[in-house]
Scaffold this motif. Structure first.
Motif, PDB file in Angstrom:
ATOM      1  N   MET A  37       0.852  -1.172   0.000  1.00  0.00           N
ATOM      2  CA  MET A  37       0.000   0.000   0.000  1.00  0.00           C
ATOM      3  C   MET A  37       0.895   1.232   0.000  1.00  0.00           C
ATOM      4  N   THR A  38       0.685   2.114  -0.951  1.00  0.00           N
ATOM      5  CA  THR A  38       1.500   3.305  -1.089  1.00  0.00           C
ATOM      6  C   THR A  38       0.614   4.547  -1.039  1.00  0.00           C
ATOM      7  N   PHE A  39       1.060   5.555  -0.296  1.00  0.00           N
ATOM      8  CA  PHE A  39       0.360   6.836  -0.228  1.00  0.00           C
ATOM      9  C   PHE A  39       1.388   7.937   0.012  1.00  0.00           C
ATOM     10  N   ASN A  40       0.987   9.169  -0.241  1.00  0.00           N
ATOM     11  CA  ASN A  40       1.884  10.302  -0.040  1.00  0.00           C
ATOM     12  C   ASN A  40       1.844  10.753   1.421  1.00  0.00           C
ATOM     13  N   LEU A  41       2.915  11.391   1.855  1.00  0.00           N
ATOM     14  CA  LEU A  41       2.985  11.888   3.227  1.00  0.00           C
ATOM     15  C   LEU A  41       1.975  12.996   3.507  1.00  0.00           C
ATOM     16  N   VAL A  42       1.422  13.583   2.472  1.00  0.00           N
ATOM     17  CA  VAL A  42       0.480  14.679   2.659  1.00  0.00           C
ATOM     18  C   VAL A  42      -0.758  14.223   3.437  1.00  0.00           C
ATOM     19  N   VAL A  43      -1.013  12.930   3.486  1.00  0.00           N
ATOM     20  CA  VAL A  43      -2.132  12.399   4.271  1.00  0.00           C
ATOM     21  C   VAL A  43      -1.935  12.762   5.749  1.00  0.00           C
ATOM     22  N   PHE A  44      -0.713  12.652   6.236  1.00  0.00           N
ATOM     23  CA  PHE A  44      -0.436  13.006   7.622  1.00  0.00           C
ATOM     24  C   PHE A  44      -0.606  14.507   7.859  1.00  0.00           C
ATOM     25  N   LEU A  45      -0.299  15.321   6.861  1.00  0.00           N
ATOM     26  CA  LEU A  45      -0.496  16.760   6.989  1.00  0.00           C
ATOM     27  C   LEU A  45      -1.979  17.089   7.097  1.00  0.00           C
TER      28      LEU A  45
ATOM     29  N   ASP B 280       9.259  17.227   2.369  1.00  0.00           N
ATOM     30  CA  ASP B 280       8.666  17.069   1.044  1.00  0.00           C
ATOM     31  C   ASP B 280       7.427  16.192   1.191  1.00  0.00           C
ATOM     32  N   TRP B 281       6.254  16.811   1.120  1.00  0.00           N
ATOM     33  CA  TRP B 281       4.998  16.119   1.405  1.00  0.00           C
ATOM     34  C   TRP B 281       4.529  15.241   0.251  1.00  0.00           C
ATOM     35  N   GLN B 282       5.175  15.298  -0.892  1.00  0.00           N
ATOM     36  CA  GLN B 282       4.792  14.457  -2.028  1.00  0.00           C
ATOM     37  C   GLN B 282       5.571  13.154  -2.071  1.00  0.00           C
ATOM     38  N   THR B 283       6.376  12.899  -1.057  1.00  0.00           N
ATOM     39  CA  THR B 283       7.150  11.672  -0.996  1.00  0.00           C
ATOM     40  C   THR B 283       6.222  10.476  -0.780  1.00  0.00           C
ATOM     41  N   PRO B 284       6.304   9.479  -1.637  1.00  0.00           N
ATOM     42  CA  PRO B 284       5.449   8.301  -1.424  1.00  0.00           C
ATOM     43  C   PRO B 284       5.968   7.446  -0.271  1.00  0.00           C
ATOM     44  N   MET B 285       5.039   6.873   0.446  1.00  0.00           N
ATOM     45  CA  MET B 285       5.372   6.022   1.581  1.00  0.00           C
ATOM     46  C   MET B 285       4.727   4.665   1.368  1.00  0.00           C
ATOM     47  N   THR B 286       5.518   3.617   1.493  1.00  0.00           N
ATOM     48  CA  THR B 286       5.018   2.268   1.277  1.00  0.00           C
ATOM     49  C   THR B 286       4.900   1.562   2.622  1.00  0.00           C
ATOM     50  N   VAL B 287       3.741   0.955   2.837  1.00  0.00           N
ATOM     51  CA  VAL B 287       3.472   0.236   4.080  1.00  0.00           C
ATOM     52  C   VAL B 287       3.058  -1.191   3.719  1.00  0.00           C
ATOM     53  N   PHE B 288       3.506  -2.158   4.472  1.00  0.00           N
ATOM     54  CA  PHE B 288       3.185  -3.570   4.276  1.00  0.00           C
ATOM     55  C   PHE B 288       3.619  -4.070   2.898  1.00  0.00           C
ATOM     56  N   SER B 289       4.799  -3.699   2.457  1.00  0.00           N
ATOM     57  CA  SER B 289       5.250  -4.145   1.144  1.00  0.00           C
ATOM     58  C   SER B 289       5.802  -5.565   1.166  1.00  0.00           C
TER      59      SER B 289
END
Length: 91
Positions: free
Chosen positions: A1-9, A66-75
């Protein structure tokens, strides 16, 4: 699952809105029931100064990210079977 850090913002913004609403309710009660004593004024000023400091420090910290950095979880887990059979799950 991948999402951008902007979700946390966005979650932080929701927290700030909730905090602002509760702060306004607190100030209303401070003015309404605290009277116009020096201690009520002092507590209000100290609270506002603390809020300004916290918001300033968080802005300085968050502006460098950089809030557009993708973050991968459970890869590493492709299925539930891999999760259950993992040697580190139940340690």
């Amino acid at each position: 699952m991948t999402f951008n850090l902007v979700v946390f913002l966005y979650i932080y913004y929701i927290f700030l809105i909730f905090w602002a609403i509760l702060s306004l309710i607190g100030f209303y009660h401070l003015i309404r029931f605290g009277g116009r004593m020096f201690s009520s004024f002092f507590v209000g000023v100290v609270y506002i100064i603390g809020v300004v400091i916290i918001l300033f420090l968080s802005y300085n910290y968050f502006s460098s990210i950089d809030w557009q950095t993708p973050m991968t979880v459970f890869s590493g887990f492709n299925s539930l079977k891999n999760i259950v059979n993992s040697p580190t799950v139940f340690k």
